[in-house]
Write a protein that holds these residues in place. Structure first.
Motif, PDB file in Angstrom:
ATOM      1  N   LEU A  44      56.212  28.902   9.217  1.00 29.38           N
ATOM      2  CA  LEU A  44      56.222  29.812  10.404  1.00 29.38           C
ATOM      3  C   LEU A  44      55.062  30.318  10.555  1.00 29.38           C
ATOM      4  CD1 LEU A  44      59.767  31.836   9.624  1.00 29.38           C
ATOM      5  CD2 LEU A  44      59.365  29.845  11.045  1.00 29.38           C
ATOM      6  N   GLN A  45      54.694  30.312  12.026  1.00 27.64           N
ATOM      7  CA  GLN A  45      53.343  30.588  12.165  1.00 27.64           C
ATOM      8  C   GLN A  45      52.869  32.206  11.993  1.00 27.64           C
ATOM      9  OE1 GLN A  45      51.811  28.294  15.330  1.00 27.64           O
ATOM     10  NE2 GLN A  45      53.826  27.241  15.793  1.00 27.64           N
ATOM     11  N   GLY A  46      53.837  32.945  12.098  1.00 26.53           N
ATOM     12  CA  GLY A  46      53.460  34.458  11.932  1.00 26.53           C
ATOM     13  C   GLY A  46      53.214  35.155  13.125  1.00 26.53           C
ATOM     14  N   ASN A  47      53.241  34.448  14.541  1.00 25.56           N
ATOM     15  CA  ASN A  47      52.814  35.179  15.505  1.00 25.56           C
ATOM     16  C   ASN A  47      54.113  35.890  16.077  1.00 25.56           C
ATOM     17  OD1 ASN A  47      50.306  33.954  15.671  1.00 25.56           O
ATOM     18  ND2 ASN A  47      51.163  31.715  16.260  1.00 25.56           N
ATOM     19  N   ILE A  48      55.316  35.739  15.660  1.00 28.47           N
ATOM     20  CA  ILE A  48      56.540  36.108  16.399  1.00 28.47           C
ATOM     21  C   ILE A  48      57.250  36.714  15.122  1.00 28.47           C
ATOM     22  CG2 ILE A  48      58.823  35.749  17.354  1.00 28.47           C
ATOM     23  CD1 ILE A  48      56.475  35.208  19.397  1.00 28.47           C
ATOM     24  N   ASN A  49      57.963  37.918  15.358  1.00 26.63           N
ATOM     25  CA  ASN A  49      58.545  38.610  14.227  1.00 26.63           C
ATOM     26  C   ASN A  49      60.001  38.358  14.579  1.00 26.63           C
ATOM     27  OD1 ASN A  49      56.215  39.926  12.819  1.00 26.63           O
ATOM     28  ND2 ASN A  49      56.156  41.371  14.693  1.00 26.63           N
ATOM     29  N   HIS A  50      60.633  37.627  13.868  1.00 26.18           N
ATOM     30  CA  HIS A  50      62.103  37.163  14.116  1.00 26.18           C
ATOM     31  C   HIS A  50      63.043  37.981  13.745  1.00 26.18           C
ATOM     32  CE1 HIS A  50      60.510  33.327  15.550  1.00 26.18           C
ATOM     33  NE2 HIS A  50      59.505  33.419  14.376  1.00 26.18           N
ATOM     34  N   SER A  51      64.257  38.113  14.679  1.00 26.01           N
ATOM     35  CA  SER A  51      65.395  39.020  14.158  1.00 26.01           C
ATOM     36  C   SER A  51      66.504  38.276  14.638  1.00 26.01           C
ATOM     37  CB  SER A  51      65.388  40.372  14.609  1.00 26.01           C
ATOM     38  OG  SER A  51      66.411  41.037  14.233  1.00 26.01           O
ATOM     39  N   VAL A  52      67.692  38.780  14.229  1.00 27.56           N
ATOM     40  CA  VAL A  52      69.026  38.241  15.035  1.00 27.56           C
ATOM     41  C   VAL A  52      70.147  39.377  15.021  1.00 27.56           C
ATOM     42  CG1 VAL A  52      70.137  38.039  12.599  1.00 27.56           C
ATOM     43  CG2 VAL A  52      70.999  36.719  14.496  1.00 27.56           C
ATOM     44  N   ALA A  53      70.757  39.251  16.021  1.00 28.31           N
ATOM     45  CA  ALA A  53      71.555  40.393  16.353  1.00 28.31           C
ATOM     46  C   ALA A  53      73.110  40.351  15.630  1.00 28.31           C
ATOM     47  CB  ALA A  53      71.967  40.425  18.100  1.00 28.31           C
ATOM     48  N   ARG A  54      73.055  41.770  14.936  1.00 29.40           N
ATOM     49  CA  ARG A  54      73.994  41.717  14.200  1.00 29.40           C
ATOM     50  C   ARG A  54      75.768  41.165  14.841  1.00 29.40           C
ATOM     51  NH1 ARG A  54      77.481  40.886  10.905  1.00 29.40           N
ATOM     52  NH2 ARG A  54      78.748  42.600   9.408  1.00 29.40           N
ATOM     53  N   TRP A  55      75.887  41.550  15.975  1.00 33.90           N
ATOM     54  CA  TRP A  55      77.131  41.354  16.455  1.00 33.90           C
ATOM     55  C   TRP A  55      77.407  39.952  16.697  1.00 33.90           C
ATOM     56  CZ3 TRP A  55      78.447  38.992  21.080  1.00 33.90           C
ATOM     57  CH2 TRP A  55      77.249  38.627  22.058  1.00 33.90           C
ATOM     58  N   THR A  56      76.576  39.040  16.806  1.00 38.02           N
ATOM     59  CA  THR A  56      76.726  37.481  16.878  1.00 38.02           C
ATOM     60  C   THR A  56      77.284  37.048  15.585  1.00 38.02           C
ATOM     61  OG1 THR A  56      74.411  36.906  16.433  1.00 38.02           O
ATOM     62  CG2 THR A  56      75.200  37.356  18.726  1.00 38.02           C
ATOM     63  N   PHE A  57      77.186  37.740  14.605  1.00 34.00           N
ATOM     64  CA  PHE A  57      77.858  37.267  13.141  1.00 34.00           C
ATOM     65  C   PHE A  57      78.823  38.391  12.915  1.00 34.00           C
ATOM     66  CE2 PHE A  57      74.302  34.408  13.731  1.00 34.00           C
ATOM     67  CZ  PHE A  57      74.459  33.355  13.092  1.00 34.00           C
ATOM     68  N   GLY A  58      79.453  39.060  13.801  1.00 39.94           N
ATOM     69  CA  GLY A  58      80.073  40.098  13.474  1.00 39.94           C
ATOM     70  C   GLY A  58      81.232  40.154  12.398  1.00 39.94           C
ATOM     71  N   ASP A  59      81.808  38.889  12.154  1.00 39.35           N
ATOM     72  CA  ASP A  59      83.013  38.897  11.171  1.00 39.35           C
ATOM     73  C   ASP A  59      82.118  38.635   9.676  1.00 39.35           C
ATOM     74  OD1 ASP A  59      84.899  39.514  12.700  1.00 39.35           O
ATOM     75  OD2 ASP A  59      85.448  37.893  13.319  1.00 39.35           O
ATOM     76  N   LEU A  60      81.013  38.392   9.820  1.00 34.05           N
ATOM     77  CA  LEU A  60      80.443  37.740   8.321  1.00 34.05           C
ATOM     78  C   LEU A  60      79.771  39.026   7.646  1.00 34.05           C
ATOM     79  CD1 LEU A  60      79.346  35.589   6.660  1.00 34.05           C
ATOM     80  CD2 LEU A  60      77.165  35.804   8.059  1.00 34.05           C
ATOM     81  N   PRO A  61      80.275  39.397   6.613  1.00 30.89           N
ATOM     82  CA  PRO A  61      79.749  40.572   5.633  1.00 30.89           C
ATOM     83  C   PRO A  61      78.275  40.817   6.068  1.00 30.89           C
ATOM     84  CG  PRO A  61      81.377  39.461   4.498  1.00 30.89           C
ATOM     85  CD  PRO A  61      81.285  38.509   5.666  1.00 30.89           C
ATOM     86  N   LEU A  62      77.861  41.824   6.217  1.00 30.13           N
ATOM     87  CA  LEU A  62      76.391  41.856   6.561  1.00 30.13           C
ATOM     88  C   LEU A  62      75.564  41.671   5.375  1.00 30.13           C
ATOM     89  CD1 LEU A  62      74.419  43.257   8.218  1.00 30.13           C
ATOM     90  CD2 LEU A  62      74.600  45.523   7.344  1.00 30.13           C
TER      91      LEU A  62
END
Length: 300
Positions: A44-62
């Protein structure tokens, strides 16, 4: 976004064809350590700090989502509240956008009738965000319900001014999300970047920014890259998803995410870019691969 309304819908019908599918994904994560070698994006190039929205995997245990996030090269989970933060901390992840102070997407700062309750809620929540070591806290305009743009701007500015001093003292940044009112959120007021920028210009506070949701603004106005280049100083957070359909940000939809993310990068942006798409293929391994592919698509 944050579709908190979408979140309820997705929870009912089950993002991966029900909880059983997500349970399978969780089991798969445990059964195939590091799903692994190929789930770790190389270089990964390190220019973008990546995240993901919790609700899009809402039934998966956190905890399982955190494991998937770590394997995918993410540094944070988006749209998490106080009950979630200790789990994120255990996995070395940040809460890139905190929630829990809002009433709803429909009942926001544009309506003065909500100001007292919202003020109480945000004044309680802001210190919690700061104490947990996080920065961003989401907020919403709410629906217009017949009011003019000018009245909505005035009401939002008056209400938010009541909590901005507390946000300043705590080092917390309030982020109002731009949502489309054509497809997902009828009557939502903060549905155009120009309206949001006008609110930023009235408040003139580093503690207030816009959450620029690329999917929503493509629906409302397009011209995404020019808008980012022109107004980026007001944008404190980004969400991604493909349009149409809110699915994977790949070459099957109309948004050119590598070009968009290069524009974000070139503004000098140092915040988070959060994936907020619904995987086109709900099969557990395919959904995990979709997240990995989306990160690589946006990693420029």
């Amino acid at each position: 976004m944050t579709d908190l309304s979408d979140r309820a819908t997705m929870t009912r019908r089950g993002l991966f064809h029900g909880a059983s599918g997500l349970a399978a994904l969780g089991a798969g994560l445990g059964a195939v350590p590091l799903m692994a070698q190929d789930a770790q994006p190389a270089g990964l190039q390190g220019n973008i700090n990546h995240s993901v929205a919790r609700w899009t995997f809402g039934d998966l245990p956190l905890a399982d989502l955190c494991q998937l996030a770590r394997q995918t090269g993410l540094g944070a989970i988006d749209l998490c509240g106080p009950d979630d933060w200790p789990v994120l901390a255990e996995h070395g992840l940040a809460s890139s956008m905190c929630n829990g102070a809002e009433i709803s997407l429909e009942d926001g700062w544009a309506d003065p009738a909500n100001h007292n309750e919202l003020t109480e809620r945000y004044l309680r929540h802001i210190p919690l965000v700061a104490e947990a070591g996080h920065v961003n806290l989401i907020c919403f305009s709410g629906n217009r319900r017949g009011m003019s743009d000018e009245d909505g701007l005035r009401h939002c500015a008056e209400g938010l001014s009541r909590i901005l001093p507390a946000a300043r003292d705590a080092g917390v940044v309030l982020q109002m999300e731009l949502l489309n009112s054509r497809v997902n959120h009828p009557d939502y007021m903060c549905d155009r970047s120009a309206w949001g920028v006008a609110l930023c210009e009235r408040l003139q506070s580093p503690q207030f920014k816009l959450l620029y949701d690329i999917y929503h603004m493509q629906i409302m106005e397009g011209d995404v890259i020019r808008t980012i280049m022109r107004d980026h100083r007001w944008f404190g957070h980004y969400h991604t998803a493909g349009n149409p359909g809110r699915n994977d940000p790949d070459d099957s939809q109309e948004l050119n995410y590598p070009a968009i993310c290069r524009a974000i990068r070139d503004t000098g942006y140092q915040g988070w870019v959060a994936q907020e798409f619904i995987p086109r293929d709900p099969a557990p391994q395919a959904a995990a691969a979709s997240l990995r592919d989306a990160v690589l698509t946006c990693d420029v």
